[in-house]
Design an enzyme around this catalytic site. Structure first.
Site, short mmCIF file in Angstrom:
data_model
loop_
_atom_site.label_atom_id
_atom_site.label_comp_id
_atom_site.label_asym_id
_atom_site.label_seq_id
_atom_site.Cartn_x
_atom_site.Cartn_y
_atom_site.Cartn_z
N LYS A 48 0.94 -1.24 -0.01
CA LYS A 48 -0.07 -0.10 -0.03
C LYS A 48 0.88 1.18 0.08
O LYS A 48 2.13 1.20 0.24
CB LYS A 48 -0.90 -0.05 1.22
CG LYS A 48 -0.27 0.18 2.52
CD LYS A 48 -1.18 -0.11 3.57
CE LYS A 48 -0.26 0.11 4.99
NZ LYS A 48 -1.30 0.21 6.19
N ARG B 91 -11.65 0.71 14.81
CA ARG B 91 -11.14 1.44 13.71
C ARG B 91 -11.59 0.45 12.52
O ARG B 91 -13.05 0.53 12.61
CB ARG B 91 -9.63 1.38 13.51
CG ARG B 91 -9.05 2.34 12.54
CD ARG B 91 -7.61 2.38 12.58
NE ARG B 91 -6.89 0.94 12.11
CZ ARG B 91 -5.78 0.86 11.46
NH1 ARG B 91 -4.80 1.81 11.74
NH2 ARG B 91 -5.44 -0.37 11.01
N TYR C 76 13.86 31.61 6.86
CA TYR C 76 12.89 32.40 7.30
C TYR C 76 12.72 32.62 8.92
O TYR C 76 12.97 31.81 9.59
CB TYR C 76 11.40 31.70 6.81
CG TYR C 76 11.08 31.69 5.66
CD1 TYR C 76 10.63 32.93 4.95
CD2 TYR C 76 11.01 30.56 4.72
CE1 TYR C 76 10.36 32.99 3.58
CE2 TYR C 76 10.71 30.36 3.18
CZ TYR C 76 10.22 31.86 2.96
OH TYR C 76 10.04 31.78 1.34
N MET D 77 10.14 25.24 2.04
CA MET D 77 9.32 24.24 1.03
C MET D 77 10.35 23.43 0.07
O MET D 77 10.04 22.43 -0.24
CB MET D 77 8.25 25.18 0.09
CG MET D 77 7.42 24.29 -1.03
SD MET D 77 6.25 25.26 -1.74
CE MET D 77 5.01 25.62 -0.41
#
EC number: 5.1.1.1
Length: 375
Positions: free
Chosen positions: A49, A143, A271, A319
């Site tokens: 998966k 779940r 930043y 990013m």
């Protein structure tokens, strides 16, 4: 005036080939598969998966099938259909689908499906005749899987459909929520609930040949949970949540140095200026960031390997880029930094990155973005 509808721009792919690169070691996948196959007397399902835990579903599947696995497992039917489209013909189970999933396609493609509720059973039956299903029981996670209170009714309904020739119940499945800690008493509760679920299914007249409860950790540490098949995903690519076994990590992430500068003491970086150079130092710029899967939360602690030494990331993970403090050593544009790998050459591991980000290894390996070239 420029004609915006003229010839398309030249593809950036040649440049991209020299950017960050993710290398998957299929020999490691093969070795891990052999180890798991030797740990259980039952069948081994290779869970691929999430694109094979970020390692490439088709490649991991083919490798696992060649080294001891006989089944494949995925969550969605779309993932299962992709395996079939790649020519893989081994049995495939898909276990997490909405009720409007393409169950007709599953029957056509010979994909087994999990049934966790009466609603899903009805949806599967509406897809046509001949489905192969694994009834799914919640063994303690609240779940996926049928609640114990609904289990007997689900089993009886499935048996009626089976007797009518509409489908075949080939499996009963569950999942342990605390298998990464073999000493957790909830594992015993989960095993007992699963045994109860199998008994209820038999009382309803079902005789499924497959019973599977164990995933990676339980396959390594809990033989009582193995039954007739074990499902292993993270372990195939070198992740052992139980920390009980040495596996072979299969993923290495590298990035080229695209900028180098010498800065004075007091120079702020990135930043928010969260890091300021305490002394004169050399900074190297790498072209990958949180859009490529580097967790932003790891920034203050994370390291890479460059020129044979660990180097600390400084400033925030952006990013598209990170800055590395090289100190008084040289750095050259074009040379390669290893972000993580097996750790055999001193590079950080996926486990270390997970610890730096306060997360699990699974999140790191499945989070590497599409911009990173796969090898």
């Amino acid at each position: 005036m420029t004609n915006l509808l003229s010839d398309p721009p030249v593809s950036a792919e040649p440049t991209r080939r020299h950017g960050p690169r993710l290398c998957v070691d299929l020999a490691a996948v093969a070795a891990n598969t052999r180890l798991f196959a030797a740990r259980t007397d039952g069948a081994l399902m290779a869970v691929v998966k999430a694109d094979g835990f970020g390692h490439g579903a088709v490649d991991v599947a083919r490798t696992a099938l060649g080294h001891g696995a006989s089944w494949l497992g995925v969550t969605s039917l779309e993932e299962a259909f992709a395996l079939r489209g790649a020519g893989l013909r081994a049995p495939v189970l898909s276990w997490l689908n909405p009720v409007d999933a393409d169950f007709t396609g599953a029957i056509t493609a010979a994909v087994d499906v999990a049934v966790p509720s009466r609603e899903h059973l009805a949806a599967v039956l509406s897809g046509g005749i001949g489905a192969r299903v694994h009834l799914q029981l919640d063994t303690g996670m609240a779940r996926d899987g049928a609640a114990p209170s609904a289990w007997a009714d689900l089993c009886r309904a499935a048996r009626r459909a089976e007797r009518a020739g509409q489908l075949q119940v080939v499996g009963v499945m569950g999942h342990l929520g605390c298998a990464d800690d073999p000493s957790d008493p909830d594992n015993r509760v989960g095993r007992a609930r699963f045994a109860w679920g199998v008994a209820v299914a038999r009382e309803a007249g079902l005789r499924p040949p497959l019973r599977h409860l164990a995933a990676t950790s339980a396959t390594l540490t809990d033989p009582l949970s193995h039954h007739t098949m074990s499902r292993v995903g993270a372990g195939l690519v070198g992740i052992d949540p139980s920390r009980s076994t040495v596996l072979s990590p299969a993923m290495t992430l590298t990035a080229p140095v695209v900028g180098v500068r010498r800065v004075r003491a007091g120079t702020p970086v990135g930043y928010g200026h969260t890091w300021t150079a305490p002394r004169a130092t050399t900074l190297a710029l790498l072209p990958l960031g949180y859009a490529d899967g580097l967790p932003r939360a790891a920034g203050p602690r994370a390291e890479v390997l460059l020129r044979g030494r660990r180097r600390r990331l400084v400033g925030r993970v952006s990013m598209d880029q990170v800055v590395v403090d090289v100190g008084d050593d040289d750095a050259t544009i074009g040379e390669t930094a290893t972000v993580f790998g097996p750790g055999r050459s001193g590079e950080p591991t996926v486990a270390e990155w997970a610890a730096w980000a306060d997360t699990i290894e699974h999140e790191i390996v499945t989070g590497i973005g599409a911009r990173v070239v796969r090898t």
